[in-house]
Motif scaffolding. Structure first.
Motif, short mmCIF file in Angstrom:
data_model
loop_
_atom_site.label_atom_id
_atom_site.label_comp_id
_atom_site.label_asym_id
_atom_site.label_seq_id
_atom_site.Cartn_x
_atom_site.Cartn_y
_atom_site.Cartn_z
N LEU A 148 0.81 -1.21 0.00
CA LEU A 148 0.00 0.00 0.00
C LEU A 148 0.85 1.27 0.00
O LEU A 148 0.44 2.30 -0.55
CB LEU A 148 -0.93 0.02 1.22
CG LEU A 148 -1.89 -1.16 1.37
CD1 LEU A 148 -2.84 -0.93 2.54
CD2 LEU A 148 -2.68 -1.40 0.10
N LEU A 149 2.01 1.19 0.61
CA LEU A 149 2.87 2.38 0.73
C LEU A 149 3.89 2.47 -0.40
O LEU A 149 4.63 3.46 -0.48
CB LEU A 149 3.59 2.37 2.08
CG LEU A 149 2.68 2.40 3.32
CD1 LEU A 149 3.53 2.42 4.59
CD2 LEU A 149 1.74 3.60 3.29
N ALA A 150 3.94 1.46 -1.25
CA ALA A 150 4.91 1.46 -2.35
C ALA A 150 4.26 1.75 -3.70
O ALA A 150 4.89 1.57 -4.75
CB ALA A 150 5.62 0.10 -2.41
N ALA A 151 3.03 2.23 -3.69
CA ALA A 151 2.32 2.50 -4.95
C ALA A 151 2.98 3.67 -5.70
O ALA A 151 3.60 4.55 -5.09
CB ALA A 151 0.85 2.84 -4.65
N PRO A 152 2.85 3.70 -7.01
CA PRO A 152 3.39 4.83 -7.78
C PRO A 152 2.53 6.08 -7.60
O PRO A 152 1.37 5.99 -7.20
CB PRO A 152 3.31 4.32 -9.23
CG PRO A 152 2.16 3.37 -9.22
CD PRO A 152 2.21 2.69 -7.87
N GLU A 153 3.09 7.24 -7.88
CA GLU A 153 2.34 8.49 -7.78
C GLU A 153 1.49 8.75 -9.02
O GLU A 153 0.58 9.57 -8.97
CB GLU A 153 3.28 9.66 -7.54
CG GLU A 153 3.85 9.72 -6.14
CD GLU A 153 4.33 11.10 -5.75
OE1 GLU A 153 3.92 12.09 -6.40
OE2 GLU A 153 5.10 11.20 -4.80
N THR A 154 1.79 8.08 -10.11
CA THR A 154 1.06 8.26 -11.36
C THR A 154 0.81 6.89 -11.99
O THR A 154 1.67 6.01 -11.93
CB THR A 154 1.85 9.15 -12.34
OG1 THR A 154 2.15 10.39 -11.74
CG2 THR A 154 1.03 9.40 -13.60
N ARG A 155 -0.37 6.73 -12.56
CA ARG A 155 -0.72 5.46 -13.22
C ARG A 155 -1.60 5.77 -14.42
O ARG A 155 -2.45 6.67 -14.37
CB ARG A 155 -1.46 4.56 -12.24
CG ARG A 155 -1.86 3.21 -12.80
CD ARG A 155 -2.68 2.41 -11.79
NE ARG A 155 -1.88 1.97 -10.67
CZ ARG A 155 -1.16 0.85 -10.64
NH1 ARG A 155 -1.14 0.07 -11.71
NH2 ARG A 155 -0.49 0.51 -9.56
N MET A 156 -1.40 5.03 -15.50
CA MET A 156 -2.27 5.16 -16.67
C MET A 156 -3.48 4.25 -16.48
O MET A 156 -3.35 3.08 -16.13
CB MET A 156 -1.52 4.78 -17.94
CG MET A 156 -0.41 5.75 -18.34
SD MET A 156 -0.98 7.46 -18.55
CE MET A 156 -2.17 7.26 -19.91
N ILE A 157 -4.66 4.81 -16.73
CA ILE A 157 -5.91 4.06 -16.72
C ILE A 157 -6.51 4.20 -18.11
O ILE A 157 -7.17 5.18 -18.42
CB ILE A 157 -6.90 4.61 -15.68
CG1 ILE A 157 -6.25 4.75 -14.32
CG2 ILE A 157 -8.14 3.72 -15.60
CD1 ILE A 157 -7.16 5.41 -13.29
N GLY A 158 -6.24 3.24 -18.96
CA GLY A 158 -6.66 3.40 -20.34
C GLY A 158 -5.99 4.62 -20.94
O GLY A 158 -4.76 4.74 -20.93
N ALA A 159 -6.79 5.56 -21.43
CA ALA A 159 -6.26 6.78 -22.03
C ALA A 159 -6.08 7.90 -21.01
O ALA A 159 -5.66 9.00 -21.37
CB ALA A 159 -7.19 7.26 -23.14
N ALA A 160 -6.42 7.65 -19.75
CA ALA A 160 -6.37 8.69 -18.72
C ALA A 160 -5.12 8.55 -17.86
O ALA A 160 -4.64 7.44 -17.61
CB ALA A 160 -7.62 8.61 -17.84
N THR A 161 -4.62 9.68 -17.39
CA THR A 161 -3.53 9.72 -16.43
C THR A 161 -4.14 9.92 -15.04
O THR A 161 -4.95 10.84 -14.84
CB THR A 161 -2.57 10.87 -16.74
OG1 THR A 161 -2.02 10.69 -18.04
CG2 THR A 161 -1.45 10.93 -15.72
#
Length: 230
Positions: free
Chosen positions: A99-112
C-alpha cells in the motif's frame, strides 16, 4: 476495459464495501484507488520526518482492508506518503508495504491518474446556488488529455480550454465546468484538442462517490454508492 475509480477512502472499510459492491454490480473489470485509501493518525502540523513512530500511533491497523486494497491498482496519496515517512522500514511489511509502495502516477486506459496533492488548489467563483469549488492551479497540471484525481473531496468535471499562444509563458487557460448527474454517462474524446480534469469525489462518506470509466466506449459515469456489506 471498465475501470472503477475510487479516491479518498481514508481507511473506511464500510465505504470500501459500498463502492466495491456497487462497482461489481455495474460490471467493472478493474478497481483503481487514487490515493488516501489509508488515513494518517498524525496530523500534518505534527509531522516530523526526522522522528519515527510506532505503527499504532501512525495508522489504524485493519489487516482485512489492507489485504483487499493490496489486490487493486493503487496510486499513492499524501496520506500514504506521510505514513511511510513516519515509519521504520521493518514496520511496513506485507500488505502495508504494498500500500505504501504505490506509484504516484498510473495510466488508466487513455487517462492519467494521480492523487492531486502534487499541485495547488484554490477556491474559485462558481454559479449562484452552486457549492464552493476548489480549482487546481492549471499551470501546474500535466499536459495530458484526461487527468483523474482525488484529494479535494469534490465531484468536479472541467473542460480546460487553452487560450494562450504556444510561446505565452502565462499559458492562459479557461475552465468550463460540466454539470455532473450520478448515473449519466458522459462521452470523452481522449484524442481531441481539449483536456479534461476529472475529480472523482470522496469515497469515505455516505453516499460514497466513485467513477466508472469505460475506456473502450470512451465514456465516464459518476456514481454514488449508498449500501454494501459491512
Amino acid at each position: 476495459m471498465r475501470y472503477a475509480v475510487v479516491a479518498d477512502l481514508h481507511g473506511k472499510r464500510k465505504a470500501w464495501r459500498r463502492v466495491l459492491d456497487d462497482a461489481q454490480r455495474r460490471g467493472a473489470d478493474r478497481i483503481v484507488c487514487l490515493g488516501d485509501y489509508l488515513d494518517a493518525k498524525v496530523p500534518w502540523r505534527s509531522h516530523d520526518s526526522t522522528t519515527r513512530r510506532d505503527l499504532t500511533d501512525v495508522v489504524e491497523s485493519d489487516p482485512r482492508l489492507w489485504r483487499e486494497l493490496a489486490g487493486v491498482d493503487l496510486v499513492l496519496g499524501n496520506q500514504e506518503w506521510r505514513i511511510r515517512d513516519l515509519l521504520r522500514d521493518e514496520q511496513t511489511a506485507g500488505d502495508l508495504d504494498v500500500l505504501l509502495a504505490a506509484p504516484e502516477t498510473r495510466m488508466i486506459g487513455a487517462a492519467t491518474a494521480m492523487h492531486g496533492h502534487q499541485f495547488s488548489w484554490d477556491h474559485g467563483p462558481t454559479r449562484p446556488g452552486w457549492p464552493t469549488v476548489a480549482y487546481p492551479r492549471f499551470a501546474q497540471l500535466p499536459d495530458v488529455p484526461i487527468l483523474m484525481v482525488g484529494h479535494s473531496h469534490q465531484v468536479l468535471l472541467l473542460d480546460l480550454l487553452s487560450l494562450g499562444e504556444p510561446a505565452d509563458p502565462a499559458g492562459a487557460v479557461l475552465a468550463r465546468r460540466w454539470p455532473v448527474t450520478p448515473g449519466m454517462a458522459i462521452p470523452v474524446d481522449p484524442g481531441g484538442a481539449r483536456r479534461l480534469l476529472v475529480n472523482v469525489g470522496p469515497a469515505r462518506g455516505k453516499p460514497s462517490c466513485w467513477l466508472l470509466y469505460d475506456d473502450t466506449a470512451s465514456e465516464l459515469t459518476f456514481h454514488e454508492a449508498v449500501s454494501g456489506r459491512s
